[in-house]
Design a protein around this motif. Structure first.
Motif, PDB file in Angstrom:
ATOM      1  N   LEU A  43      -9.373   7.792  10.985  1.00 49.06           N
ATOM      2  CA  LEU A  43     -10.520   8.230  10.194  1.00 49.06           C
ATOM      3  C   LEU A  43     -10.437   9.189   9.170  1.00 49.06           C
ATOM      4  O   LEU A  43     -10.464   9.102   7.957  1.00 49.06           O
ATOM      5  CB  LEU A  43     -11.880   8.185  10.758  1.00 49.06           C
ATOM      6  N   ALA A  44      -9.820  10.392   9.771  1.00 51.70           N
ATOM      7  CA  ALA A  44      -9.647  11.656   9.035  1.00 51.70           C
ATOM      8  C   ALA A  44      -8.411  11.187   8.093  1.00 51.70           C
ATOM      9  O   ALA A  44      -8.349  11.845   6.821  1.00 51.70           O
ATOM     10  CB  ALA A  44      -9.099  12.825   9.856  1.00 51.70           C
ATOM     11  N   ALA A  45      -7.229  10.494   8.589  1.00 53.83           N
ATOM     12  CA  ALA A  45      -6.370  10.234   7.643  1.00 53.83           C
ATOM     13  C   ALA A  45      -6.840   9.333   6.398  1.00 53.83           C
ATOM     14  O   ALA A  45      -6.228   9.407   5.333  1.00 53.83           O
ATOM     15  CB  ALA A  45      -5.075   9.526   8.396  1.00 53.83           C
ATOM     16  N   GLY A  46      -7.546   8.451   6.708  1.00 57.49           N
ATOM     17  CA  GLY A  46      -8.205   7.608   5.771  1.00 57.49           C
ATOM     18  C   GLY A  46      -9.093   8.442   4.631  1.00 57.49           C
ATOM     19  O   GLY A  46      -8.609   8.261   3.358  1.00 57.49           O
ATOM     20  N   VAL A  47      -9.962   9.218   5.170  1.00 58.65           N
ATOM     21  CA  VAL A  47     -10.659   9.946   4.189  1.00 58.65           C
ATOM     22  C   VAL A  47      -9.587  11.006   3.305  1.00 58.65           C
ATOM     23  O   VAL A  47      -9.728  10.867   2.098  1.00 58.65           O
ATOM     24  CB  VAL A  47     -11.405  10.984   4.753  1.00 58.65           C
ATOM     25  N   TYR A  48      -8.633  11.406   3.687  1.00 58.02           N
ATOM     26  CA  TYR A  48      -7.874  12.314   3.088  1.00 58.02           C
ATOM     27  C   TYR A  48      -6.651  11.534   1.932  1.00 58.02           C
ATOM     28  O   TYR A  48      -6.564  11.948   1.108  1.00 58.02           O
ATOM     29  CB  TYR A  48      -7.162  13.311   4.073  1.00 58.02           C
ATOM     30  N   GLY A  49      -6.447  10.410   2.790  1.00 56.44           N
ATOM     31  CA  GLY A  49      -5.363   9.760   1.879  1.00 56.44           C
ATOM     32  C   GLY A  49      -5.982   9.130   0.689  1.00 56.44           C
ATOM     33  O   GLY A  49      -5.487   9.000  -0.155  1.00 56.44           O
ATOM     34  N   ALA A  50      -7.095   8.703   0.837  1.00 61.04           N
ATOM     35  CA  ALA A  50      -8.066   7.989  -0.075  1.00 61.04           C
ATOM     36  C   ALA A  50      -8.505   8.886  -1.188  1.00 61.04           C
ATOM     37  O   ALA A  50      -8.278   8.769  -2.443  1.00 61.04           O
ATOM     38  CB  ALA A  50      -9.166   7.005   0.343  1.00 61.04           C
ATOM     39  N   SER A  51      -8.764  10.013  -0.776  1.00 62.53           N
ATOM     40  CA  SER A  51      -9.383  11.090  -1.464  1.00 62.53           C
ATOM     41  C   SER A  51      -8.450  11.695  -2.405  1.00 62.53           C
ATOM     42  O   SER A  51      -8.714  12.411  -3.475  1.00 62.53           O
ATOM     43  CB  SER A  51     -10.196  12.218  -0.958  1.00 62.53           C
ATOM     44  N   GLU A  52      -7.003  11.789  -1.847  1.00 59.03           N
ATOM     45  CA  GLU A  52      -6.048  12.213  -2.518  1.00 59.03           C
ATOM     46  C   GLU A  52      -5.173  11.110  -3.319  1.00 59.03           C
ATOM     47  O   GLU A  52      -3.929  11.375  -3.967  1.00 59.03           O
ATOM     48  CB  GLU A  52      -4.935  12.859  -1.667  1.00 59.03           C
ATOM     49  N   GLY A  53      -5.640  10.004  -3.643  1.00 57.52           N
ATOM     50  CA  GLY A  53      -5.382   8.887  -4.494  1.00 57.52           C
ATOM     51  C   GLY A  53      -4.409   8.235  -4.214  1.00 57.52           C
ATOM     52  O   GLY A  53      -3.647   7.447  -4.793  1.00 57.52           O
ATOM     53  N   LEU A  54      -4.015   8.053  -2.587  1.00 54.43           N
ATOM     54  CA  LEU A  54      -3.030   6.936  -2.156  1.00 54.43           C
ATOM     55  C   LEU A  54      -3.647   5.712  -1.885  1.00 54.43           C
ATOM     56  O   LEU A  54      -5.024   5.705  -1.464  1.00 54.43           O
ATOM     57  CB  LEU A  54      -2.469   7.311  -0.974  1.00 54.43           C
ATOM     58  N   GLY A  55      -3.167   4.441  -2.255  1.00 53.08           N
ATOM     59  CA  GLY A  55      -3.660   3.299  -1.884  1.00 53.08           C
ATOM     60  C   GLY A  55      -3.629   3.182  -0.142  1.00 53.08           C
ATOM     61  O   GLY A  55      -2.320   3.002   0.292  1.00 53.08           O
ATOM     62  N   THR A  56      -4.823   3.280   0.389  1.00 52.63           N
ATOM     63  CA  THR A  56      -4.932   3.373   1.728  1.00 52.63           C
ATOM     64  C   THR A  56      -5.203   2.217   2.533  1.00 52.63           C
ATOM     65  O   THR A  56      -6.708   2.128   2.074  1.00 52.63           O
ATOM     66  CB  THR A  56      -5.606   4.945   2.090  1.00 52.63           C
ATOM     67  N   LEU A  57      -4.839   1.741   3.425  1.00 54.46           N
ATOM     68  CA  LEU A  57      -5.404   0.909   4.411  1.00 54.46           C
ATOM     69  C   LEU A  57      -5.385   1.138   5.666  1.00 54.46           C
ATOM     70  O   LEU A  57      -4.568   1.777   6.366  1.00 54.46           O
ATOM     71  CB  LEU A  57      -4.576  -0.395   4.164  1.00 54.46           C
ATOM     72  N   LEU A  58      -6.547   0.929   6.419  1.00 52.91           N
ATOM     73  CA  LEU A  58      -6.689   1.096   7.976  1.00 52.91           C
ATOM     74  C   LEU A  58      -6.851  -0.148   8.683  1.00 52.91           C
ATOM     75  O   LEU A  58      -7.774  -0.951   8.411  1.00 52.91           O
ATOM     76  CB  LEU A  58      -8.007   2.022   8.046  1.00 52.91           C
ATOM     77  N   LEU A  59      -6.075  -0.126   9.584  1.00 48.85           N
ATOM     78  CA  LEU A  59      -6.168  -1.352  10.559  1.00 48.85           C
ATOM     79  C   LEU A  59      -6.714  -1.180  11.892  1.00 48.85           C
ATOM     80  O   LEU A  59      -6.078  -0.401  12.403  1.00 48.85           O
ATOM     81  CB  LEU A  59      -4.728  -2.097  10.769  1.00 48.85           C
ATOM     82  N   GLU A  60      -7.823  -1.739  12.188  1.00 45.11           N
ATOM     83  CA  GLU A  60      -8.470  -1.488  13.472  1.00 45.11           C
ATOM     84  C   GLU A  60      -8.848  -2.990  14.355  1.00 45.11           C
ATOM     85  O   GLU A  60      -9.194  -3.821  13.689  1.00 45.11           O
ATOM     86  CB  GLU A  60      -9.828  -0.731  13.322  1.00 45.11           C
ATOM     87  N   TYR A 120       0.974  -1.290  -0.079  1.00 48.17           N
ATOM     88  CA  TYR A 120       0.110  -0.164  -0.077  1.00 48.17           C
ATOM     89  C   TYR A 120       0.914   1.294  -0.035  1.00 48.17           C
ATOM     90  O   TYR A 120       1.990   1.211   0.446  1.00 48.17           O
ATOM     91  CB  TYR A 120      -0.923  -0.207   1.331  1.00 48.17           C
ATOM     92  N   ASP A 121       0.210   2.448  -0.325  1.00 45.80           N
ATOM     93  CA  ASP A 121       1.148   3.782  -0.417  1.00 45.80           C
ATOM     94  C   ASP A 121       1.137   4.019   0.976  1.00 45.80           C
ATOM     95  O   ASP A 121       1.966   4.536   1.636  1.00 45.80           O
ATOM     96  CB  ASP A 121       0.152   4.797  -1.116  1.00 45.80           C
ATOM     97  N   LEU A 122      -0.182   3.795   1.769  1.00 46.42           N
ATOM     98  CA  LEU A 122      -0.288   4.338   3.274  1.00 46.42           C
ATOM     99  C   LEU A 122      -1.163   3.414   3.988  1.00 46.42           C
ATOM    100  O   LEU A 122      -2.154   2.884   3.559  1.00 46.42           O
ATOM    101  CB  LEU A 122      -1.007   5.731   3.199  1.00 46.42           C
ATOM    102  N   VAL A 123      -0.708   2.878   5.125  1.00 50.27           N
ATOM    103  CA  VAL A 123      -1.344   2.153   6.183  1.00 50.27           C
ATOM    104  C   VAL A 123      -1.479   3.119   7.371  1.00 50.27           C
ATOM    105  O   VAL A 123      -0.356   3.585   7.982  1.00 50.27           O
ATOM    106  CB  VAL A 123      -0.544   0.799   6.464  1.00 50.27           C
ATOM    107  N   VAL A 124      -2.756   3.120   7.862  1.00 45.53           N
ATOM    108  CA  VAL A 124      -3.012   3.937   9.180  1.00 45.53           C
ATOM    109  C   VAL A 124      -3.524   2.939  10.133  1.00 45.53           C
ATOM    110  O   VAL A 124      -4.316   1.983   9.835  1.00 45.53           O
ATOM    111  CB  VAL A 124      -4.173   4.752   8.757  1.00 45.53           C
ATOM    112  N   LEU A 125      -2.994   2.955  11.483  1.00 44.23           N
ATOM    113  CA  LEU A 125      -3.066   2.046  12.356  1.00 44.23           C
ATOM    114  C   LEU A 125      -4.355   2.711  13.288  1.00 44.23           C
ATOM    115  O   LEU A 125      -3.919   3.807  14.018  1.00 44.23           O
ATOM    116  CB  LEU A 125      -1.827   1.714  12.914  1.00 44.23           C
ATOM    117  N   GLY A 126      -5.490   2.189  13.237  1.00 45.48           N
ATOM    118  CA  GLY A 126      -6.171   2.697  14.218  1.00 45.48           C
ATOM    119  C   GLY A 126      -7.284   3.537  13.440  1.00 45.48           C
ATOM    120  O   GLY A 126      -7.249   4.450  12.576  1.00 45.48           O
ATOM    121  N   ALA A 127      -8.624   3.278  13.842  1.00 48.54           N
ATOM    122  CA  ALA A 127     -10.022   3.966  13.107  1.00 48.54           C
ATOM    123  C   ALA A 127     -10.763   4.805  14.160  1.00 48.54           C
ATOM    124  O   ALA A 127     -11.857   4.904  13.959  1.00 48.54           O
ATOM    125  CB  ALA A 127     -10.841   2.773  12.372  1.00 48.54           C
ATOM    126  N   GLY A 128      -9.882   5.544  14.903  1.00 43.44           N
ATOM    127  CA  GLY A 128     -10.450   6.493  15.753  1.00 43.44           C
ATOM    128  C   GLY A 128     -10.574   7.699  14.894  1.00 43.44           C
ATOM    129  O   GLY A 128     -10.315   7.897  13.750  1.00 43.44           O
TER     130      GLY A 128
END
Length: 612
Positions: free
Chosen positions: A286-303, A274-282
């Motif tokens: 969640l904000a990082a997931g929204v902005y990462g995905a909306s700006e074209g990064l392959g984004t994964l959130l692990l919760e 992935y381009d970006l992995v976010v640890l935690g969906a607090g």
């Protein structure tokens, strides 16, 4: 006894035809008189001394919300209270009460408080005359509105004299009725849970479903319905709790992984890189997931457990930007999850990360099952957990009257009981106010000398105005007792220097905050409490590059931290959302540096050169 899940759907199941104007089929109260109503249909009550204004509001509500709701009217507080008492005695449900601020026999705010005492969990609406400014907020009555809002005496307000109810009236009422319906009119149930109410395993299962917004109902094993379901579905009563799916399949004493698989939730990443992995969906994740995905990064959130983290368990957040009537933490989190998902972010649940290593110039995250996922950048947004009391007699009763975190699924079981909340920050205040809707009495225990030191003013004022909440300062829990469940607490009064034993049905502990970052100590710089150091707080001796760390970047280039887990964060939902959003900007700068070092065009340049 049934316990609906947090996200159950609603709406009346007893349709009938009803005209816009009052008729024999419509249970409308004549001014100052009572009339029998169909108990199957929840009631909306409009209280206004002006007959024309009151009937205009009622008629508009009937046109939109009948036949699912009965719209009644009254011309005074006395008449309305008399009819609310009749409805309560008959077991009829009231969903919403709207009262004019200026009633001939009392203030509308005071009436709404008394109405809530007769019918708990109603939506309380204050009506205002439109003033000469013709604005949505009546500035001539602003002081009364501010006070009622700050003290939590109303849920929202409406200005009378509107021209178009589609714009000024219906949206607010629909939102309130939808919330009431989700709590009182469950129509879509995914799981029926059978177990013992005070069993820690059963509590953990129900809490996990609640915080993730999965619709369910709970039936104690010794209830008539519980016994019936055990027989009908051949449930092994020695392996409870059990979850009966909507299709009849039985899960015996299921883990959250089994529930996730059963519910169609992804528990493994679909890709290896992935381009970006976010640890935690607090909020930060969640904000990082929204902005990462909306700006074209392959984004994964692990919760590991639940969308929203600790903030997701908050019953009502009133100081979040652009939500003047407040929003629950769960609703805020699920809106953000839906937004991130639709923008392309991938979510994986039930896994914790156990190690962070280097892989091919990027990073590798090791999951609890031993698998790995590779990524070019990481944002740590794992939040914090509430500190435990460390009292053995209470540790063995966790889930059986002792709870760490917000009331959540346990609140409805506190009816007519005396419960305690330990803590002096916003989370403790929100929990106390939520519990006060159910419990006979709530006592907030604060170690410090003041409630205002760690709690927002709006919460302090609401607590002071809630009659069944008491606050004890300079007091802490030092012990407890109970067999199968909590029966009492031992308190130490620091002011009077004395010990006291008190009966207690439950205690909700929301003290301190501890990051779960021991697994990061070998690879990142942490402070003495385990919070992640970022940016200028990273010691120069721990930073390997010539450039300065980017904002929110840790001692390891390409690994960032945001939200409560980060040293120096403000521990507020809005702060966490802001940090998660801004951290994505630093991720872009880091990735651009990687591309430049490899002689490749940056992602931004590629996007600008790509035709739409």
């Amino acid at each position: 006894m049934t316990e609906p899940g947090a996200m159950t759907g609603g709406g009346s199941q007893f349709p009938e035809t009803q005209d816009a104007e009052p008729s024999a089929a419509v249970a409308t109260l004549p001014r100052n008189q009572g009339q029998q109503v169909d108990p199957r249909i929840p009631v909306i009550l409009v209280v206004d001394a002006d007959p024309q204004s009151g009937e205009a509001t009622a008629a508009a509500l009937r046109r939109r919300f009948a036949p699912d709701y009965r719209v009644l009217t009254a011309g005074s507080a006395e008449a309305a209270l008399a009819n609310l008492e009749r409805l309560a005695s008959a077991g009829d449900e009231v969903a919403l009460v709207a009262a004019d601020l200026r009633l001939p026999d009392g203030e509308g705010v005071r009436f709404l408080e008394r109405a809530a005492g007769l019918h708990s969990d109603i939506a309380r609406v204050l009506l205002f005359e439109m003033d000469q400014y013709h604005t949505r907020i009546p500035f001539t009555e602003l002081q009364a509105l501010q006070r009622a809002t700050a003290l939590g005496q109303i849920d929202f307000w409406m200005v009378k004299g509107w021209v178009n109810p589609e714009e000024w009236l219906y949206p607010q009422v629909q939102e309130a009725l939808s919330a009431w319906s989700r709590r009182h009119r469950p129509s879509h149930v995914v799981y029926r849970i059978i177990g013992d109410e005070w069993d820690p395993r059963c509590h953990d299962l129900r809490d996990g479903l609640t915080v993730n917004g999965v619709p369910f109902v709970f039936h104690p094993r010794d209830s008539d319905r519980g016994k019936q379901l055990i027989l009908e579905h051949r449930v092994d009563a020695s392996r409870l709790p059990a979850a009966i799916r909507h299709d009849g399949r039985v899960l015996q004493d299921p883990s959250m992984v089994e529930i996730a698989v059963s519910h169609g939730i992804r528990i493994r990443p679909s890709l290896s890189d992935y381009d970006l992995v976010v640890l935690g969906a607090g909020p930060a994740g969640l904000a990082a997931g929204v902005y990462g995905a909306s700006e074209g990064l392959g984004t994964l959130l692990l919760e590991a457990r639940a969308i929203g983290g600790q903030a997701g368990t908050s019953s009502m957040i009133r100081n979040y930007l652009a939500f003047p009537r407040g929003i629950s933490g769960g609703e805020l989190a699920h809106r953000a999850w839906e937004q991130a998902t639709l923008l392309g972010a991938e979510f994986v649940f039930t896994h914790q990360v156990t190690a962070l290593t280097t892989a091919g110039g990027g990073h590798a995250l090791v999951l609890t099952d031993g698998s790995q996922v590779r990524t070019r950048a990481v944002i740590l947004a794992t939040g914090v957990t509430y500190r435990h009391l460390g009292i053995p007699d209470l540790d063995r009763l966790v889930g059986a009257g002792v709870f760490y975190g917000a009331a959540g699924v346990a609140a409805s079981a506190m009816a007519r009981k005396h419960v305690y909340v330990v803590g002096g920050a916003n989370s403790a205040g929100q929990a106390a106010l939520h519990l006060a809707k159910y419990a006979a009495r709530v006592t907030v225990l604060v170690r410090g000398n003041s409630l205002t030191a760690g709690m927002s003013d709006y919460l302090v004022r609401q607590i002071e105005a809630t009659p069944n909440i008491a606050v004890r300062l300079r007091t802490q829990v030092i012990g407890g007792r109970g067999g199968a469940r909590l029966e009492g607490l031992t308190l130490w009064d620091r002011y009077e220097q004395r010990q006291e034993d008190v009966p207690a049905a439950a205690v909700f502990v929301l003290i301190g905050a501890e990051p779960c970052t021991d697994w990061l100590r070998p690879v990142l710089s942490l402070d003495e409490h385990g919070f992640v150091l970022t940016g200028r707080d990273v010691p120069q001796t721990d930073w390997p590059l010539d450039r300065e760390p980017h904002p929110f970047e840790t001692s390891r280039p390409g690994v960032f931290a945001a939200g409560d887990v980060r040293y120096g964060s403000v521990k507020r939902v809005a702060g966490a959302v802001g940090e998660g959003s801004v951290a994505v900007g630093s991720v872009h700068r880091y990735l651009a540096e990687l591309a430049a070092a490899a002689g490749q065009p940056s992602e931004k340049a590629v996007k600008q050169a790509t035709p739409l």
